[in-house]
Design an enzyme around this catalytic site. Structure first.
Site, mmCIF file in Angstrom:
data_model
loop_
_atom_site.group_PDB
_atom_site.id
_atom_site.type_symbol
_atom_site.label_atom_id
_atom_site.label_comp_id
_atom_site.label_asym_id
_atom_site.label_seq_id
_atom_site.Cartn_x
_atom_site.Cartn_y
_atom_site.Cartn_z
ATOM 1 N N TYR A 71 0.822 -1.209 0.000
ATOM 2 C CA TYR A 71 0.000 0.000 0.000
ATOM 3 C C TYR A 71 0.859 1.263 0.000
ATOM 4 O O TYR A 71 0.478 2.281 -0.566
ATOM 5 C CB TYR A 71 -0.947 -0.032 1.202
ATOM 6 C CG TYR A 71 -2.219 0.753 0.998
ATOM 7 C CD1 TYR A 71 -3.089 0.484 -0.060
ATOM 8 C CD2 TYR A 71 -2.569 1.763 1.866
ATOM 9 C CE1 TYR A 71 -4.246 1.202 -0.242
ATOM 10 C CE2 TYR A 71 -3.739 2.483 1.702
ATOM 11 C CZ TYR A 71 -4.566 2.203 0.647
ATOM 12 O OH TYR A 71 -5.723 2.921 0.469
ATOM 13 N N LYS A 108 -3.684 8.501 2.236
ATOM 14 C CA LYS A 108 -4.948 8.324 2.962
ATOM 15 C C LYS A 108 -4.873 8.945 4.354
ATOM 16 O O LYS A 108 -5.870 9.450 4.866
ATOM 17 C CB LYS A 108 -5.327 6.848 3.041
ATOM 18 C CG LYS A 108 -5.726 6.239 1.705
ATOM 19 C CD LYS A 108 -6.982 6.867 1.138
ATOM 20 C CE LYS A 108 -7.442 6.121 -0.110
ATOM 21 N NZ LYS A 108 -8.670 6.687 -0.669
#
Length: 192
Positions: free
Chosen positions: A90, A97
């Site tokens: 990720y 995020k």
């Protein structure tokens, strides 16, 4: 999206409908090469791109659409558990995020005086086209299935139900929050 495209979208909505009750931000992007390997190897341009598209775009959208929002309007964005925990594959998206979630809190303060709410939905792993860029997606789904308190992955309907709640008057006192829809996985300390 650039600012001119965002403003053109706001102008079109104003022309056709006048105002807006619900605004959903669901935009994210990172170069594939910045999602694999080591985070430290993320390029400056890759970092900038992920932050611009995945985090700053929420601020840009909110600024352009603010004149169309009114008391009771609800803004939502999509996030993921990789914002607070390291998720293999990720990388830079987790950092983007995290910035997106911080933006939600600051925007909640900006819009709160007008009675406009903004929240983030942190969905568990769902097999989508966007998620296919995360190399560990299959493993993540299996881990959630085995370890989450509900022992199942979430569905788009699960996430949609939470969005419906946030869009409704039932959530009239909920703003600046990250709401996890992940079968309880985010509460588990050990994965296996």
């Amino acid at each position: 999206c650039d600012d001119a495209q965002i403003q053109a979208a706001a102008d079109l909505v104003k022309e056709k409908w006048g105002d807006l009750d619900i605004l959903v931000h669901s935009v994210a992007f990172a170069n594939r090469e910045d999602l694999g390997g080591r985070f430290v190897d993320t390029s400056r341009e890759g970092f900038r791109l992920a932050m611009d598209v995945s985090a700053y775009s929420l601020t840009g959208v909110c600024r352009a659409f603010e004149p169309l929002l009114h008391e009771g309007s609800s803004i939502m964005t999509m996030t993921y558990h990789g914002s607070t925990k390291v998720i293999p594959g990720y990388n830079v998206m987790g950092v983007a995020k995290a910035a997106l979630e911080a933006s939600v809190r600051y925007l909640a303060c900006d819009f709160g005086t007008k009675g406009i709410r903004i929240n983030a939905i942190s969905a568990g792993p769902i097999k989508t086209l966007a998620a296919s860029a995360v190399s560990s997606m299959k493993d993540l789904c299996n881990i959630v299935d085995r370890n989450a308190p509900l022992h199942r992955n979430v569905t788009t309907s699960d996430v949609g139900g939470t969005a419906l709640y946030l869009a409704s008057d039932l959530a009239h006192a909920v703003t600046g929050q990250v709401i996890y829809v992940d079968s309880g996985f985010s509460t588990i300390g050990v994965m296996g």
